[in-house]
Design a protein around this motif. Structure first.
Motif, PDB file in Angstrom:
ATOM      1  N   THR A  65      -9.704   6.892  -6.787  1.00 27.86           N
ATOM      2  CA  THR A  65     -10.484   6.331  -5.681  1.00 27.86           C
ATOM      3  C   THR A  65     -11.995   6.368  -5.884  1.00 27.86           C
ATOM      4  O   THR A  65     -12.727   5.670  -5.185  1.00 27.86           O
ATOM      5  N   GLU A  69      -3.817   2.585  -1.809  1.00 27.29           N
ATOM      6  CA  GLU A  69      -3.219   2.371  -3.126  1.00 27.29           C
ATOM      7  C   GLU A  69      -3.037   3.693  -3.873  1.00 27.29           C
ATOM      8  O   GLU A  69      -2.014   3.919  -4.527  1.00 27.29           O
ATOM      9  N   ASN A 100      -0.510  -0.909 -10.060  1.00 24.55           N
ATOM     10  CA  ASN A 100      -1.544  -0.597 -11.048  1.00 24.55           C
ATOM     11  C   ASN A 100      -2.042   0.829 -10.879  1.00 24.55           C
ATOM     12  O   ASN A 100      -2.248   1.559 -11.857  1.00 24.55           O
ATOM     13  N   ALA A 101      -2.228   1.238  -9.624  1.00 19.50           N
ATOM     14  CA  ALA A 101      -2.664   2.607  -9.347  1.00 19.50           C
ATOM     15  C   ALA A 101      -1.616   3.602  -9.831  1.00 19.50           C
ATOM     16  O   ALA A 101      -1.951   4.652 -10.412  1.00 19.50           O
ATOM     17  N   ASP A 149     -11.675   4.675 -10.884  1.00 20.55           N
ATOM     18  CA  ASP A 149     -10.920   3.424 -10.925  1.00 20.55           C
ATOM     19  C   ASP A 149     -11.169   2.493  -9.736  1.00 20.55           C
ATOM     20  O   ASP A 149     -10.789   1.329  -9.781  1.00 20.55           O
ATOM     21  N   LYS A 150     -11.709   3.043  -8.646  1.00 22.52           N
ATOM     22  CA  LYS A 150     -12.069   2.224  -7.475  1.00 22.52           C
ATOM     23  C   LYS A 150     -10.865   1.630  -6.736  1.00 22.52           C
ATOM     24  O   LYS A 150     -10.960   0.559  -6.139  1.00 22.52           O
ATOM     25  N   PHE A 151      -9.721   2.311  -6.766  1.00 23.10           N
ATOM     26  CA  PHE A 151      -8.602   1.880  -5.939  1.00 23.10           C
ATOM     27  C   PHE A 151      -8.862   2.292  -4.490  1.00 23.10           C
ATOM     28  O   PHE A 151      -9.629   3.217  -4.220  1.00 23.10           O
ATOM     29  N   THR A 152      -8.214   1.618  -3.556  1.00 18.68           N
ATOM     30  CA  THR A 152      -8.315   2.017  -2.161  1.00 18.68           C
ATOM     31  C   THR A 152      -7.520   3.305  -1.949  1.00 18.68           C
ATOM     32  O   THR A 152      -6.635   3.659  -2.755  1.00 18.68           O
ATOM     33  N   TYR A 185      -1.721  -4.112  -6.716  1.00 15.20           N
ATOM     34  CA  TYR A 185      -2.662  -3.052  -7.084  1.00 15.20           C
ATOM     35  C   TYR A 185      -2.087  -1.659  -6.852  1.00 15.20           C
ATOM     36  O   TYR A 185      -2.526  -0.693  -7.483  1.00 15.20           O
ATOM     37  N   LYS A 186      -1.108  -1.550  -5.971  1.00 17.21           N
ATOM     38  CA  LYS A 186      -0.448  -0.251  -5.786  1.00 17.21           C
ATOM     39  C   LYS A 186       0.276   0.143  -7.075  1.00 17.21           C
ATOM     40  O   LYS A 186       0.235   1.308  -7.485  1.00 17.21           O
ATOM     41  N   SER A 228      -8.076  -1.840 -10.731  1.00 12.66           N
ATOM     42  CA  SER A 228      -8.095  -2.159  -9.309  1.00 12.66           C
ATOM     43  C   SER A 228      -8.868  -3.447  -9.070  1.00 12.66           C
ATOM     44  O   SER A 228      -9.581  -3.937  -9.950  1.00 12.66           O
ATOM     45  N   LYS A 229      -8.751  -3.977  -7.861  1.00 14.62           N
ATOM     46  CA  LYS A 229      -9.473  -5.202  -7.530  1.00 14.62           C
ATOM     47  C   LYS A 229     -10.980  -4.986  -7.621  1.00 14.62           C
ATOM     48  O   LYS A 229     -11.705  -5.787  -8.224  1.00 14.62           O
TER      49      LYS A 229
END
Length: 247
Positions: free
Chosen positions: A177, A188, A153-154, A182-185, A150-151, A118-119
């Motif tokens: 999340t 995402e 990637n998630a 992984d710290k995705f939104t 990033y979607k 993720s970013k």
């Protein structure tokens, strides 16, 4: 003899700069390359043998591994790295012309394209004092320059969590999340779950089989572990399917 050596170096620098600049380079680009090469050549002639070794090693690590300034220093002085003296390592880094923002960007691309990060995960990796060791400014430059979906990637990570680790839907969302994951939104992560090809009942069964084999648990204990918020967080329906098909 010293004058002759410096003359030879100057000629080599001129030839090197010409080959790097190429026929389509602008005068400004050629001037910058010339200045950089001359500066490094001068530093090389004035350096001690150990400092010259440090410069060569640092340049190689920078070119091939896109390392930060702090990471380069640590690698040079580490007993498990090059074992170079702190003075020689610092001399090398002070006199080499390295674009650490570009190194951060190159590292970020690997994180995004090869590791599906993720970013925020990439930023944390780059700026971590125990990992990338880039400055916050360098890390921010890198993630801002990236052009990444990033979607997707998630989704790639979610698919792996399902296919290889047999996680539940709730567990995958938490992993995607979490600040410890992984710290995705959330947006995402929701996209990933909506597009994920997963059979959670079969995942629950695979997990139940692993629990039975590793812990020798009863079916009642396995069921509770499958549905627990502190366990695998499958739905009661998915857990019931697993218990009914558990051999």
């Amino acid at each position: 003899m010293l004058v002759t050596i410096k003359l030879i170096i100057s000629v080599l620098v001129f030839v090197l700069v010409g080959s790097l600049a190429g026929p389509g380079s602008s005068p400004a680009e050629e001037s910058k390359l010339t200045t950089t090469a001359q500066t490094e050549a001068k530093a090389d002639t004035e350096a001690s043998p150990e400092a010259r070794q440090a410069m060569d090693k640092a340049k190689s690590y920078s070119d091939t591994m896109a390392m930060s300034k702090q990471a380069l220093y640590d690698q040079l002085v580490s007993a498990h790295g090059e074992g170079i003296s702190p003075e020689a390592a610092q001399y090398a880094l002070d006199h080499l012309e390295i674009d650490y923002k570009d190194n951060a960007y190159r590292s970020a691309k690997i994180c995004a394209e090869s590791l599906s990060m993720s970013k925020q995960g990439i930023y944390s990796q780059l700026s971590s004092p125990t990992s990338g060791k880039f400055t916050q400014e360098e890390a921010q430059y890198a993630v801002d320059k990236l052009d990444v979906d990033y979607k997707e990637n998630a989704l790639k990570n979610a698919q792996r969590y399902s296919d290889e680790l047999y996680r539940s839907k709730a567990d995958i969302f938490e992993k995607l999340t979490s600040d410890y994951g992984d710290k995705f939104t959330e947006e995402e992560a929701k996209y990933a779950l909506e597009n994920l090809k997963a059979d959670y009942k079969k995942n629950a069964l695979k997990r139940a089989e692993a629990i039975k084999e590793q812990l020798k648990s009863t079916k009642e204990e396995i069921y509770e572990s499958l549905i627990s918020d502190y366990g695998y967080r499958f739905t009661p329906e998915e857990a019931k399917y697993a218990i009914e098909h558990l051999k």
